[in-house]
Design an enzyme around this catalytic site. Sequence first.
Site: not given
Ligand code: FAD
Ligand code: EPU
Length: 344
Positions: A166, A239, A336
């Site tokens: 991240r 997250s 995050e």
């Molecule tokens: P934005 O939210 O628009 O921007 C995020 C940051 O990046 C800001 O600082 C912005 O200024 C900068 N930025 C964006 N585009 C550019 C560019 N072209 N040049 C320079 N800076 C830029 N993230 C994960 O890593 N793993 C996950 O599993 C994950 N799951 C998610 C699930 C949900 C339901 C949601 C809502 C979010 C999740 N995210 C996850 C977070 C998010 O989707 C990612 O971080 C994604 O890459 C953000 O993209 P965005 O285009 O929406 O960026």
């Molecule tokens: N857990 C709890 N309570 C909950 C949910 C989860 O205790 O309500 C515990 C469980 O034990 C579970 C563990 O947390 O096993 C991990 O949960 P999960 O597999 O959902 O992963 P996470 O660590 O919570 C991370 C990323 C996610 C990504 C998933 C899957 C971060 C901050 N988040 O979540 O990314 O999708 O792993 O790889 O690293 C995001 O960055 O926005 C995001 C959704």
Amino acid sequence: MSDAWRVTRGADLRARNTFGVSARAPLLLELDEAARLADALAALPAGPLLVLGGGSNLLFAGDPEGAVLSLRAASLRILAEDGAYAIVRADAGADWHGFVRWTLDHGLYGMENLALIPGTVGAAPIQNIGAYGVEVREFVHAVEALEPATGRSRRLSRDECALGYRDSLFKRERDRFIVTAVEFRLSRTPAVRIDYAGVREALAADGLAAPTPARVFDAVCALRRSKLPDPAAIGNAGSFFKNPIVPLAQAQALADAHPRLPVFPGVDERSRKLSAAWLIDACGWKGHRDGDAGVSTQHALVLVNHGAATGAQLLALARWIAASVSERFGVALEPEPRIVGDHW
Ligand code: FAD
Ligand code: EPU
């Protein structure tokens, strides 16, 4: 104004962030052709600039101070090919999930575990997106960017991007670069990764000895839909906190005191990553609601907007959660998403 871009004053950003909170941009610049970026920026007044992708990893705790830039170019193409690998180039404005699907449709493998992450290609390297045991840094070949302070177009190698959990150069030197396109190196040979909890179990039902990348893509999408709230139904940014990385001795002491705490590898032998979701859940926050600002009932790491929460209310809730985790476990949580209009 030009045929390559459009400027709107006082633009409403509510539909442009997945928390669905209200915010207003003094100026919104929407650019269709990345080649015209320098010209478009020259037409703006000097001042801070926020690049906005899909708005799925930021919280508008207030209005952005300066102009907001939305890059709309979204072309995808294969640049080079040697039979084993291909270099693929995607414009920053392309939808991430659509791009992952496109790679599989073109017989290019590796990114199936990153399916259904919201947002744009341009944001993928900003926090080195990751899910289900895979991070995008494995596939980033180069990042094309404009450095507004110098006016230089840059092509950063993967190593120069300093991609970590991240984390990246772009996060550390915020707003120094505008990412205009990303190049990826993808394999022609499927090699699925199914070790993350839940993925193997979901595929076991198929009874296949070797699941296909397309099947892993489907399984990851299904898992994500079952675990994470959909921003179209309830505002959220995934997250809200990073999983904290702590010294090994601290992780061991916490695991001894709390045997169910999930502990993952850290950045090296002397550190470990803890589950922020578990820590928050253990403090009783899951499903908590303060007016319209709350914590998801599905996942303790996801803050949600039940309708009319402000970014400031969500930020206040995040601070209470972090304070309670710090008090109970001695672990500092870091957000995050980017906080716009306030500070952590
Ligand atoms: P934005 O939210 O628009 O921007 C995020 C940051 O990046 C800001 O600082 C912005 O200024 C900068 N930025 C964006 N585009 C550019 C560019 N072209 N040049 C320079 N800076 C830029 N993230 C994960 O890593 N793993 C996950 O599993 C994950 N799951 C998610 C699930 C949900 C339901 C949601 C809502 C979010 C999740 N995210 C996850 C977070 C998010 O989707 C990612 O971080 C994604 O890459 C953000 O993209 P965005 O285009 O929406 O960026
Ligand atoms: N857990 C709890 N309570 C909950 C949910 C989860 O205790 O309500 C515990 C469980 O034990 C579970 C563990 O947390 O096993 C991990 O949960 P999960 O597999 O959902 O992963 P996470 O660590 O919570 C991370 C990323 C996610 C990504 C998933 C899957 C971060 C901050 N988040 O979540 O990314 O999708 O792993 O790889 O690293 C995001 O960055 O926005 C995001 C959704």
